[in-house]
Design an enzyme around this catalytic site. Structure first.
Site, mmCIF file in Angstrom:
data_model
loop_
_atom_site.group_PDB
_atom_site.id
_atom_site.type_symbol
_atom_site.label_atom_id
_atom_site.label_comp_id
_atom_site.label_asym_id
_atom_site.label_seq_id
_atom_site.Cartn_x
_atom_site.Cartn_y
_atom_site.Cartn_z
ATOM 1 N N TYR A 82 37.290 35.869 11.449
ATOM 2 C CA TYR A 82 38.617 35.692 12.054
ATOM 3 C C TYR A 82 39.713 35.801 11.000
ATOM 4 C CZ TYR A 82 42.422 33.542 14.732
ATOM 5 O OH TYR A 82 43.625 33.301 15.353
ATOM 6 N N LYS B 273 42.970 38.437 10.576
ATOM 7 C CA LYS B 273 44.363 37.995 10.515
ATOM 8 C C LYS B 273 45.000 38.291 9.156
ATOM 9 C CE LYS B 273 44.787 36.547 14.709
ATOM 10 N NZ LYS B 273 45.679 37.279 15.649
#
Length: 320
Positions: A174, A178
Site C-alpha cells: 500500500y 501511495k
C-alpha cells in the site's frame, strides 16, 4: 397616459424576466464540473456530497449498479460506470462527459484499494492488483481526461495518504503505491504548468472509510489466509487492532474540505496533509525530517545544523 405607463411597466417586467432567464442559463453553463473516481463510499462519497452541495456538478464514478443508482439520485450528480482498471469504461466515461457539454474543470483521483501483506509473502497477483488500481488507475484516468482539463485550465487532485510517507509492517504494498503518487504528482505538476493546470495531492491520515472492510472481503473471496504465515501472530494483531469497522475514526469531512480547497482555491498548494490528530501529523513530519537527516548523513557535501536550518527557513518562506 395611464395605458402607456401600464404598457411600459409590462415591457419592463418582461425585460426583467428575460434577464433572469439569461442569467440562469449562463449560471448553468458556468457551473464547474468535477469527476470523482471511487465515489460510492468513504472519502469519495463525502467529496461527492460536499461538492454537489456547494453547487458544483459531479460526475461520480462507481462500479456497482446499486451505487450508480444511489449516486444518480443526488442533486448535481451524474453517476458514471467507471472501473479505473478498464480502458473501455474509461473511454466510455470520456465520451459521456464530452456529450454532456459542461466540460470538465476538476479531476479527483480517489479510487483506491489496500492490501496489507508481508513483502516476502505477497503474491505477485495481489501486488499487481494493488498497483493496478492505485498507480495505473490515476495514470489512466488523468491521461484520458487531460485534454478536457487542459481546455478548461482546471485542476487535478489525487488522494494520496500519509502512508506514502510513512510505512511499516504489512504496509509495504500500500505504501509503495501511495509513495508513487508523490513522484507522480510532482512530475505531472511541472508538465501541466505550461497549460495553466494546477496539480496537487491530498494526503489523509486515518478516517472512517471502507478500505479495510474491502480488504477483508477480498481476502475471504480469494481464500487468502495467514495460517501458515511467518507473521501469523503479528497479522492477527493488526487485523484485530484495525478491524474492518473503522467507524471509530472521524468522518472524512476534513478530507473533502481539503479537496475543495485543492480544486477551487485561488492559491492552491501542492500538498495537503489532513490528519485527525496531532500524533499522526507528528509521525509524518518526523519521518520526512528523519529521511532528510539520513540523506544528509553520509553524503559528500554534508550540511551542518545551521545550514540545514537556513535551508528550512528558505523553504518555509517559499510557502508563505
Amino acid at each position: 397616459m395611464k395605458s402607456h405607463s401600464r404598457n411600459a411597466y409590462i415591457a419592463l417586467f418582461i425585460c426583467l424576466i428575460a434577464v433572469f432567464v439569461i442569467n440562469a442559463q449562463e449560471s448553468n453553463t458556468k457551473q464547474k464540473a468535477v469527476l470523482v473516481t471511487g465515489a460510492s463510499s468513504g472519502i469519495g462519497l463525502k467529496i461527492t456530497e460536499q461538492l454537489s452541495d456547494r453547487g458544483y456538478f459531479v460526475y461520480a464514478g462507481a462500479r456497482k449498479q446499486s451505487d450508480l443508482e444511489r449516486l444518480n439520485a443526488m442533486e448535481n450528480v451524474q453517476s458514471i460506470k467507471l472501473d479505473v482498471t478498464k480502458w473501455d469504461e474509461i473511454n466510455a466515461a470520456v465520451e459521456t462527459v464530452k456529450k454532456e457539454g459542461r466540460g470538465l474543470y476538476g479531476l479527483v483521483n480517489n479510487a483506491g484499494v489496500a492490501i496489507f501483506i508481508p513483502l516476502i509473502e505477497v503474491e505477485e497477483e495481489d501486488l499487481d492488483f494493488q498497483l493496478d488500481v492505485n498507480i495505473y488507475g490515476p495514470y489512466r484516468i488523468t491521461k484520458a481526461f487531460a485534454p478536457m482539463i487542459i481546455e478548461s485550465k482546471g485542476r487535478i487532485t489525487t488522494i494520496g495518504s500519509i502512508s506514502g510517507i510513512l510505512s511499516g509492517q504489512f504496509f509495504g504494498p500500500y505504501s509503495m503505491s501511495k509513495h508513487a503518487m508523490e513522484a507522480y504528482t510532482d512530475a505531472l505538476a511541472v508538465e501541466m504548468k505550461k497549460f495553466g493546470v494546477e496539480v496537487n495531492i491530498v494526503e489523509p491520515g486515518n478516517y472512517n472509510s471502507k478500505i479495510v472492510e474491502s480488504l477483508v472481503k477480498r481476502m475471504k473471496s480469494n481464500d487468502i489466509s495467514y495460517e501458515n504465515s511467518l507473521y501469523k501472530e503479528e497479522f492477527e494483531g493488526l487485523i484485530s487492532g484495525y478491524g474492518a469497522d473503522r467507524s471509530r475514526f472521524k468522518d472524512p469531512s476534513e478530507v473533502s474540505d481539503a479537496v475543495e480547497k485543492a480544486l477551487f482555491s485561488d492559491n492552491p498548494k501542492r500538498r495537503y496533509m489532513v490528519v485527525p490528530s496531532e500524533a499522526e501529523g507528528n509521525w509524518t513530519i518526523t519521518q520526512i525530517m528523519r529521511e532528510m537527516v539520513q540523506l544528509n548523513e553520509n553524503q559528500a557535501y554534508k550540511y551542518d545544523r545551521d545550514a540545514l536550518i537556513e535551508i528550512l527557513d528558505k523553504v518555509l518562506a517559499e510557502t508563505e
